[in-house]
Design an enzyme around this catalytic site. Sequence first.
Site, PDB file in Angstrom:
ATOM      1  N   ASP A 189       2.359   1.108  -1.300  1.00 45.71           N
ATOM      2  CA  ASP A 189       1.679   2.537  -1.526  1.00 45.71           C
ATOM      3  C   ASP A 189       0.133   2.481  -1.297  1.00 45.71           C
ATOM      4  OD1 ASP A 189       4.125   2.547  -2.297  1.00 45.71           O
ATOM      5  OD2 ASP A 189       3.694   3.375  -4.397  1.00 45.71           O
ATOM      6  N   GLN A 201      -1.148  -1.068  -2.936  1.00 45.23           N
ATOM      7  CA  GLN A 201      -0.079  -2.073  -3.622  1.00 45.23           C
ATOM      8  C   GLN A 201      -0.331  -3.283  -2.627  1.00 45.23           C
ATOM      9  OE1 GLN A 201       1.988  -1.290  -6.684  1.00 45.23           O
ATOM     10  NE2 GLN A 201      -0.068  -0.830  -6.647  1.00 45.23           N
ATOM     11  N   PHE A 214       0.706  -1.485 -10.655  1.00 43.83           N
ATOM     12  CA  PHE A 214       1.607  -0.419  -9.985  1.00 43.83           C
ATOM     13  C   PHE A 214       0.496   0.688  -9.364  1.00 43.83           C
ATOM     14  CE2 PHE A 214       6.291  -1.364 -10.239  1.00 43.83           C
ATOM     15  CZ  PHE A 214       6.123  -2.695 -10.176  1.00 43.83           C
ATOM     16  N   SER A 215       1.147   1.590  -8.728  1.00 38.32           N
ATOM     17  CA  SER A 215       0.100   2.543  -7.926  1.00 38.32           C
ATOM     18  C   SER A 215      -0.521   3.269  -8.969  1.00 38.32           C
ATOM     19  CB  SER A 215       1.191   3.558  -7.454  1.00 38.32           C
ATOM     20  OG  SER A 215       1.583   2.854  -6.065  1.00 38.32           O
ATOM     21  N   GLU A 224       8.793   9.337  -7.251  1.00 35.28           N
ATOM     22  CA  GLU A 224       7.530   8.466  -7.304  1.00 35.28           C
ATOM     23  C   GLU A 224       6.383   9.088  -6.713  1.00 35.28           C
ATOM     24  OE1 GLU A 224       9.415   3.878  -7.247  1.00 35.28           O
ATOM     25  OE2 GLU A 224       9.479   4.961  -5.328  1.00 35.28           O
TER      26      GLU A 224
HETATM   27  C1  FRU Z   1       6.574   3.499  -4.841  1.00 33.16           C
HETATM   28  C2  FRU Z   1       6.669   2.351  -5.665  1.00 33.16           C
HETATM   29  C3  FRU Z   1       5.875   3.085  -6.908  1.00 33.16           C
HETATM   30  C4  FRU Z   1       5.386   1.948  -7.774  1.00 33.16           C
HETATM   31  C5  FRU Z   1       5.051   1.062  -6.479  1.00 33.16           C
HETATM   32  C6  FRU Z   1       5.366  -0.513  -7.096  1.00 33.16           C
HETATM   33  O1  FRU Z   1       6.852   3.004  -3.462  1.00 33.16           O
HETATM   34  O2  FRU Z   1       7.794   2.038  -6.175  1.00 33.16           O
HETATM   35  O3  FRU Z   1       6.551   3.914  -7.681  1.00 33.16           O
HETATM   36  O4  FRU Z   1       4.041   2.238  -8.433  1.00 33.16           O
HETATM   37  O5  FRU Z   1       5.698   1.090  -5.575  1.00 33.16           O
HETATM   38  O6  FRU Z   1       4.688  -1.267  -5.983  1.00 33.16           O
END
Ligand code: FRU
Length: 490
Positions: free
Chosen positions: A39, A55, A98-99, A223
């Site tokens: 992401d 990410q 994470f994001s 998400e």
């Molecule tokens: C979406 C996701 C987010 C999370 C991230 C983890 O693609 O699943 O919800 O923060 O990727 O890498």
Amino acid sequence: MMSQMLRDARAYEEQRERLIAPPDRPAFHLSARVGWMNDPNGFSYYQGKYHMFYQYYPYDSHWGPMHWGHAVSRDLLHWEYLPAALAPDVSYDHAGCFSGSAVELGDGRQLLMYTGVAHEVVENGELRDVQTQNLAVGDGVNYRKYTKNPVLTAADLPAGGSREHFRDPKMWRESDGSYRMVAVNLAAEGGGQVLLYRSDDGLRWEYVGVVAENRGRIGAMWECPDLFTLDGTDVLLASAQDMLPRGFEYHNGNGAFYLLGRLDPQTGRFTEQSDHAADYGIDFYAPQTVLTPDGRRVMIGWMQNWDTCNLRTKSVAWFGQMSLPRELHVRNGVLYQTPVRELDALRHDRVEHRAVTVENGEVTLPGVMGRTVDLEIELEAGDFTRFAIWFARSSEYHTGVSFRPHESVLKIDRKFSGSRRAIIHQRRAKVRHEGGKLKLRLILDRYSAEVFVNDGEQVMSATLYTDLTAEEIAFFADGKATFSVTKYDL
Ligand code: FRU
């Protein structure tokens, strides 16, 4: 003090990046500096540059403990890598950073908010994720995690909300200087929900209310939300896991979508008018937007598909790229997307062919070929049952978009792109046209194709890993079709 883990990641990426020759990457799409990218995070404008975090797992071309990669750009197309911004180096994020998102604080520092993932042991002895929201403050290169992290936990959720699925905060600033943020959560009754939070100083946050809930309509968990006003309409952007197809609108698996409607800023409640896919191709997920200094709303998504991405061989030096930055507008109840106008400055070697006719076969056109091209095609109404554009073509390979006017279906198909996996290779969308009259803009950047339909009413994006020597472009018709094409090299 910078952790050893972040120092290691920075040293590793700097050294390994040198082993990747620039022509082995996309030319103007941001790709992982090394290893894995998913992401877009913290897409923002800060101190004269666009910042894109992402990410990131530098040590492998597959997903791993999430770091935040970092790059900056002046035009959203030429990106310069900066050192990794975050590593999962403290107790509340040891299983991953994470994001999240970025804003500028009142005092000029850059504020990041991200989801920290930790593990807890549950009754049966298994490990379960605990997701909390955390801050880091920095100068555009180096960031310090806030001493009072986490700033939002399970205590800040509505009744029955899941502590295991509480993530992806997207912040913005209101005109009065206060801050808002949307994040996703798994609701008590199952399914994703988007929650709104507010803050006066960016550091202390409080829960406002539920913006929208899934209630079994669009996939399961949601998400990566984003929320903004555009052309007098409020737009809620999000991505859904585990979707079932709905006609030609949504496809199986993960997909990005948007809701148009009206937000009540007091309660946070979003009154919906419509929902649509954000992209009708194969690879597009978790988009984030930025407001440019000149007032444009620009969106970038991860140009990949979760169900297929871990199939790439482990030996590739980088994996994962972002979509083109796309300018957004709301018109006729639809979110229009067009390549950022900065792309125009990359165009050179214009070739134009007007009123070309192709009948029961194919034509190639002088000067129309390549894997980094911008192709505008205007198809006239006509007597044909199928019209197709084949690109990334050689004697062995081709990828294409084909249009069947009697079904109003446009299909992107990468079956013959060199893929050796039983993954999704094609996807269809219903498109608007009059008697076959259709406008397409196709952007190729080595390992991707993005097709903008009818001035951006719909977009279809797909990655392809075809050898770069496959660079022919051909036009095909069943019946008789007439079209004009303008091509630029990029
Ligand atoms: C979406 C996701 C987010 C999370 C991230 C983890 O693609 O699943 O919800 O923060 O990727 O890498």
